[in-house]
Design an enzyme around this catalytic site. Structure first.
Site, PDB file in Angstrom:
ATOM      1  N   SER A   9       0.789  -1.227   0.000  1.00  0.00           N
ATOM      2  CA  SER A   9       0.000   0.000   0.000  1.00  0.00           C
ATOM      3  C   SER A   9       0.824   1.281   0.000  1.00  0.00           C
ATOM      4  CB  SER A   9      -0.924   0.025   1.221  1.00  0.00           C
ATOM      5  OG  SER A   9      -1.818  -1.053   1.163  1.00  0.00           O
ATOM      6  N   THR A  10       2.034   1.227   0.531  1.00  0.00           N
ATOM      7  CA  THR A  10       2.824   2.456   0.648  1.00  0.00           C
ATOM      8  C   THR A  10       4.245   2.239   0.142  1.00  0.00           C
ATOM      9  OG1 THR A  10       3.679   2.008   2.869  1.00  0.00           O
ATOM     10  CG2 THR A  10       1.519   3.084   2.730  1.00  0.00           C
TER      11      THR A  10
END
Length: 69
Positions: A9-10
């Site tokens: 996600s990051t």
């Protein structure tokens, strides 16, 4: 040919464990990306799904939720 998809996600997260697990499972082609789960636009997933429509299997690791795109 097995095809795998990995996503985090990051930018702070690492794809290494997912890539390694997919390779150990026999995936020869990997698609990966760093995209938030809240984002519906996932170009690598779209490319993989387009290829899967042509026939090969796929591999997933961990808790995976794929929704209709």
């Amino acid at each position: 040919m097995l095809v795998g998809y990995a996503r985090v996600s990051t930018d702070d997260q690492d794809l290494t464990l997912q890539r390694t697990a997919l390779k150990q499972a026999g995936c020869k082609r990997l698609y990966d990306e760093k995209v938030s789960g809240a984002t519906r636009d996932r170009p690598a997933l779209t490319r993989m799904l387009d290829q899967l429509r042509e026939g090969p299997g796929h591999g997933l690791t961990g808790q995976v939720r794929l929704q209709a795109m």
